[in-house]
Design a protein around this motif. Structure first.
Motif, PDB file in Angstrom:
ATOM      1  N   ARG A  89      71.405  18.668   5.622  1.00 39.06           N
ATOM      2  CA  ARG A  89      72.334  19.342   6.533  1.00 39.06           C
ATOM      3  C   ARG A  89      72.591  20.785   6.101  1.00 39.06           C
ATOM      4  O   ARG A  89      72.756  21.672   6.943  1.00 39.06           O
ATOM      5  CB  ARG A  89      73.651  18.562   6.618  1.00 39.06           C
ATOM      6  CG  ARG A  89      73.504  17.213   7.292  1.00 39.06           C
ATOM      7  CD  ARG A  89      72.901  17.355   8.681  1.00 39.06           C
ATOM      8  NE  ARG A  89      72.705  16.060   9.330  1.00 39.06           N
ATOM      9  CZ  ARG A  89      72.138  15.910  10.524  1.00 39.06           C
ATOM     10  NH1 ARG A  89      71.685  16.962  11.181  1.00 39.06           N
ATOM     11  NH2 ARG A  89      71.995  14.716  11.042  1.00 39.06           N
ATOM     12  N   LEU A  90      72.608  21.042   4.783  1.00 37.69           N
ATOM     13  CA  LEU A  90      72.781  22.411   4.324  1.00 37.69           C
ATOM     14  C   LEU A  90      71.555  23.253   4.692  1.00 37.69           C
ATOM     15  O   LEU A  90      71.683  24.408   5.117  1.00 37.69           O
ATOM     16  CB  LEU A  90      73.009  22.441   2.814  1.00 37.69           C
ATOM     17  CG  LEU A  90      73.429  23.790   2.230  1.00 37.69           C
ATOM     18  CD1 LEU A  90      74.672  24.330   2.925  1.00 37.69           C
ATOM     19  CD2 LEU A  90      73.669  23.671   0.730  1.00 37.69           C
ATOM     20  N   ARG A  91      70.371  22.654   4.579  1.00 37.18           N
ATOM     21  CA  ARG A  91      69.155  23.356   5.004  1.00 37.18           C
ATOM     22  C   ARG A  91      69.205  23.643   6.505  1.00 37.18           C
ATOM     23  O   ARG A  91      68.751  24.696   6.957  1.00 37.18           O
ATOM     24  CB  ARG A  91      67.908  22.524   4.666  1.00 37.18           C
ATOM     25  CG  ARG A  91      67.304  22.834   3.308  1.00 37.18           C
ATOM     26  CD  ARG A  91      65.899  22.272   3.201  1.00 37.18           C
ATOM     27  NE  ARG A  91      65.884  20.834   3.248  1.00 37.18           N
ATOM     28  CZ  ARG A  91      65.826  20.048   2.172  1.00 37.18           C
ATOM     29  NH1 ARG A  91      65.766  20.574   0.973  1.00 37.18           N
ATOM     30  NH2 ARG A  91      65.820  18.743   2.304  1.00 37.18           N
ATOM     31  N   GLN A  92      69.748  22.702   7.274  1.00 35.58           N
ATOM     32  CA  GLN A  92      69.857  22.899   8.724  1.00 35.58           C
ATOM     33  C   GLN A  92      70.743  24.106   9.038  1.00 35.58           C
ATOM     34  O   GLN A  92      70.410  24.924   9.893  1.00 35.58           O
ATOM     35  CB  GLN A  92      70.432  21.639   9.378  1.00 35.58           C
ATOM     36  CG  GLN A  92      70.531  21.710  10.892  1.00 35.58           C
ATOM     37  CD  GLN A  92      71.032  20.400  11.499  1.00 35.58           C
ATOM     38  OE1 GLN A  92      71.252  19.415  10.787  1.00 35.58           O
ATOM     39  NE2 GLN A  92      71.226  20.393  12.796  1.00 35.58           N
ATOM     40  N   VAL A  93      71.869  24.218   8.346  1.00 37.13           N
ATOM     41  CA  VAL A  93      72.771  25.354   8.537  1.00 37.13           C
ATOM     42  C   VAL A  93      72.082  26.660   8.157  1.00 37.13           C
ATOM     43  O   VAL A  93      72.116  27.648   8.906  1.00 37.13           O
ATOM     44  CB  VAL A  93      74.060  25.175   7.711  1.00 37.13           C
ATOM     45  CG1 VAL A  93      74.909  26.451   7.743  1.00 37.13           C
ATOM     46  CG2 VAL A  93      74.874  23.996   8.228  1.00 37.13           C
ATOM     47  N   LEU A  94      71.427  26.658   7.001  1.00 33.65           N
ATOM     48  CA  LEU A  94      70.766  27.877   6.525  1.00 33.65           C
ATOM     49  C   LEU A  94      69.598  28.264   7.426  1.00 33.65           C
ATOM     50  O   LEU A  94      69.368  29.447   7.689  1.00 33.65           O
ATOM     51  CB  LEU A  94      70.294  27.670   5.087  1.00 33.65           C
ATOM     52  CG  LEU A  94      71.414  27.534   4.046  1.00 33.65           C
ATOM     53  CD1 LEU A  94      70.846  27.097   2.699  1.00 33.65           C
ATOM     54  CD2 LEU A  94      72.174  28.840   3.900  1.00 33.65           C
ATOM     55  N   THR A  95      68.860  27.271   7.905  1.00 28.22           N
ATOM     56  CA  THR A  95      67.746  27.547   8.813  1.00 28.22           C
ATOM     57  C   THR A  95      68.260  28.219  10.075  1.00 28.22           C
ATOM     58  O   THR A  95      67.660  29.170  10.588  1.00 28.22           O
ATOM     59  CB  THR A  95      66.994  26.251   9.179  1.00 28.22           C
ATOM     60  OG1 THR A  95      66.446  25.675   7.981  1.00 28.22           O
ATOM     61  CG2 THR A  95      65.857  26.536  10.147  1.00 28.22           C
ATOM     62  N   ASN A  96      69.391  27.740  10.571  1.00 25.69           N
ATOM     63  CA  ASN A  96      69.953  28.324  11.791  1.00 25.69           C
ATOM     64  C   ASN A  96      70.445  29.745  11.547  1.00 25.69           C
ATOM     65  O   ASN A  96      70.141  30.655  12.335  1.00 25.69           O
ATOM     66  CB  ASN A  96      71.101  27.455  12.306  1.00 25.69           C
ATOM     67  CG  ASN A  96      71.601  27.903  13.663  1.00 25.69           C
ATOM     68  OD1 ASN A  96      72.481  28.750  13.764  1.00 25.69           O
ATOM     69  ND2 ASN A  96      71.020  27.353  14.706  1.00 25.69           N
ATOM     70  N   LEU A  97      71.184  29.964  10.471  1.00 24.82           N
ATOM     71  CA  LEU A  97      71.744  31.289  10.201  1.00 24.82           C
ATOM     72  C   LEU A  97      70.653  32.311   9.893  1.00 24.82           C
ATOM     73  O   LEU A  97      70.664  33.429  10.424  1.00 24.82           O
ATOM     74  CB  LEU A  97      72.741  31.217   9.039  1.00 24.82           C
ATOM     75  CG  LEU A  97      74.013  30.397   9.270  1.00 24.82           C
ATOM     76  CD1 LEU A  97      74.911  30.476   8.040  1.00 24.82           C
ATOM     77  CD2 LEU A  97      74.762  30.872  10.504  1.00 24.82           C
ATOM     78  N   ILE A  98      69.700  31.919   9.035  1.00 26.48           N
ATOM     79  CA  ILE A  98      68.621  32.846   8.680  1.00 26.48           C
ATOM     80  C   ILE A  98      67.687  33.052   9.868  1.00 26.48           C
ATOM     81  O   ILE A  98      67.242  34.164  10.141  1.00 26.48           O
ATOM     82  CB  ILE A  98      67.846  32.337   7.448  1.00 26.48           C
ATOM     83  CG1 ILE A  98      68.792  32.178   6.259  1.00 26.48           C
ATOM     84  CG2 ILE A  98      66.713  33.303   7.087  1.00 26.48           C
ATOM     85  CD1 ILE A  98      68.169  31.460   5.064  1.00 26.48           C
ATOM     86  N   GLY A  99      67.394  31.965  10.596  1.00 29.06           N
ATOM     87  CA  GLY A  99      66.533  32.067  11.767  1.00 29.06           C
ATOM     88  C   GLY A  99      67.123  32.990  12.818  1.00 29.06           C
ATOM     89  O   GLY A  99      66.423  33.818  13.409  1.00 29.06           O
ATOM     90  N   ASN A 100      68.442  32.884  13.055  1.00 24.89           N
ATOM     91  CA  ASN A 100      69.100  33.779  14.005  1.00 24.89           C
ATOM     92  C   ASN A 100      69.035  35.225  13.532  1.00 24.89           C
ATOM     93  O   ASN A 100      68.807  36.142  14.327  1.00 24.89           O
ATOM     94  CB  ASN A 100      70.563  33.370  14.188  1.00 24.89           C
ATOM     95  CG  ASN A 100      70.737  32.264  15.212  1.00 24.89           C
ATOM     96  OD1 ASN A 100      69.788  31.858  15.874  1.00 24.89           O
ATOM     97  ND2 ASN A 100      71.952  31.774  15.342  1.00 24.89           N
ATOM     98  N   ALA A 101      69.263  35.422  12.223  1.00 21.06           N
ATOM     99  CA  ALA A 101      69.231  36.783  11.683  1.00 21.06           C
ATOM    100  C   ALA A 101      67.864  37.415  11.895  1.00 21.06           C
ATOM    101  O   ALA A 101      67.751  38.573  12.307  1.00 21.06           O
ATOM    102  CB  ALA A 101      69.580  36.759  10.195  1.00 21.06           C
ATOM    103  N   VAL A 102      66.809  36.653  11.632  1.00 23.05           N
ATOM    104  CA  VAL A 102      65.454  37.167  11.838  1.00 23.05           C
ATOM    105  C   VAL A 102      65.212  37.438  13.321  1.00 23.05           C
ATOM    106  O   VAL A 102      64.666  38.480  13.705  1.00 23.05           O
ATOM    107  CB  VAL A 102      64.404  36.171  11.287  1.00 23.05           C
ATOM    108  CG1 VAL A 102      62.996  36.582  11.706  1.00 23.05           C
ATOM    109  CG2 VAL A 102      64.498  36.080   9.768  1.00 23.05           C
TER     110      VAL A 102
END
Length: 205
Positions: A89-102
């Motif tokens: 779930r932490l990876r899911q959050v980070l994937t979303n935040l970093i993916g949005n930033a990119v």
């Protein structure tokens, strides 16, 4: 399995990209349904936070490289080698935040920061996790709006970006389940920073 002509490769890429986009939508809807039904639970386990973060960045690096956007990691060396939390779930959050930033950064960089807030106390480590970009930014009157279900910042400047509008809503719910809250600093046309503090237990030696 055979060499493809340019037109065939274009069709194959379109099918692949469409399937991946549909999978993201399905997963978002299923996760949100679980959260709404109060059926989603965290599964704590010991894991390597740095390795989990590097795996997320490895997944997103090609998208950053395609736009010549630097994807950087600033990881505090004092962070314990192992922490206890829900790595998936932490990876899911980070994937979303970093993916949005990119996704919303046409040029410049995206920096992911992980820092310790003090020393380990009572077997737990307080951490700061932030994702900062030099992207399009968010208008001040839309900052709260983006965490709403199915909400996106509409406008001619970013209508090219697709998504369900569920990713941030799900991420905020997950982080709240972890005892924290995602916050934002943003300036339109300059960039954004999404960040949160999280307390993770540290396995006993």
């Amino acid at each position: 399995e055979t060499p493809m002509e340019e037109e065939q490769r274009t069709y194959a890429d379109t099918i692949k990209n469409s399937a991946e986009a549909m999978l993201v939508i399905i997963n978002d809807v299923l996760d949100y349904s679980k959260i709404e039904a109060d059926k989603l639970a965290l599964t704590p386990t010991a894991f390597d936070l740095r390795r989990a973060l590097e795996e997320v960045m490895l997944l997103l690096r090609p998208a950053a490289q395609d736009k010549d956007v630097a994807l950087l990691l600033d990881f505090d060396l004092n962070v314990p080698d192992q922490v206890i939390g829900d790595p998936g779930r932490l990876r899911q959050v980070l994937t979303n935040l970093i993916g949005n930033a990119v996704k919303f950064t046409p040029e410049g960089h995206v920096v992911v920061t992980v820092a310790c807030n003090g020393a380990v106390q009572d077997g737990a480590q307080q951490l700061f996790i932030g994702v900062e970009d030099t992207g399009i930014g968010i208008p001040a009157d839309m900052v709260d709006h983006i965490f709403g279900e199915f909400n996106q910042v509409e406008g001619e400047r970013n209508r090219q970006f697709e998504g369900t509008g569920l990713g941030l809503a799900i991420s905020q719910r997950l982080v709240k389940m972890m005892g924290s809250e995602i916050r934002i600093r943003s300036e339109e046309g300059v960039g954004s920073c999404f960040y949160f503090d999280i307390k993770l237990d540290v396995p006993a030696d």
